[in-house]
Design an enzyme around this catalytic site. Structure first.
Site, PDB file in Angstrom:
ATOM      1  N   SER A 168       0.842  -1.193   0.000  1.00  0.00           N
ATOM      2  CA  SER A 168       0.000   0.000   0.000  1.00  0.00           C
ATOM      3  C   SER A 168       0.879   1.246   0.000  1.00  0.00           C
ATOM      4  CB  SER A 168      -0.938  -0.015   1.213  1.00  0.00           C
ATOM      5  OG  SER A 168      -0.205  -0.135   2.403  1.00  0.00           O
ATOM      6  N   CYS A 169       0.245   2.375  -0.229  1.00  0.00           N
ATOM      7  CA  CYS A 169       0.917   3.665  -0.331  1.00  0.00           C
ATOM      8  C   CYS A 169       1.861   3.856   0.860  1.00  0.00           C
ATOM      9  CB  CYS A 169      -0.136   4.769  -0.354  1.00  0.00           C
ATOM     10  SG  CYS A 169       0.527   6.418  -0.560  1.00  0.00           S
ATOM     11  N   PRO A 170       3.068   4.298   0.623  1.00  0.00           N
ATOM     12  CA  PRO A 170       3.643   4.806  -0.628  1.00  0.00           C
ATOM     13  C   PRO A 170       4.498   3.775  -1.367  1.00  0.00           C
ATOM     14  CG  PRO A 170       5.097   5.412   1.147  1.00  0.00           C
ATOM     15  CD  PRO A 170       3.952   4.605   1.765  1.00  0.00           C
TER      16      PRO A 170
END
Length: 81
Positions: A17-19
């Site tokens: 997941s981000c980033p």
């Protein structure tokens, strides 16, 4: 899936997941030669806007296409310099 791009490398960031999709994409692009295309496979829906934003603001890379699949988002990024 077939594409018109000559893929130099495929980066699988599914589950990240981000980033991390952007961080790993940047690292992988740095290892390519100018003109080569990186295919990025992600499961994070935010990767669509994150990779687009990163590519738009980063000299030397070009976002060629993004494909919103059923569960996987595929991004095609070319190193331009």
């Amino acid at each position: 899936m077939s594409t018109e791009y000559d893929i130099a490398e495929t980066l699988d960031v599914q589950g990240a997941s981000c980033p991390m999709p952007v961080v790993k994409t940047k690292t992988a692009i740095d290892d390519l030669d100018a003109g080569e295309v990186l295919e990025v496979l992600a499961t994070d829906p935010g990767s669509m806007s994150d990779i687009d934003g990163w590519a738009s603001g980063t000299p030397g890379v070009e976002l060629l296409d993004q494909v919103d699949g059923d569960d996987v988002y595929t991004h095609y990024v070319r190193k331009t310099e």
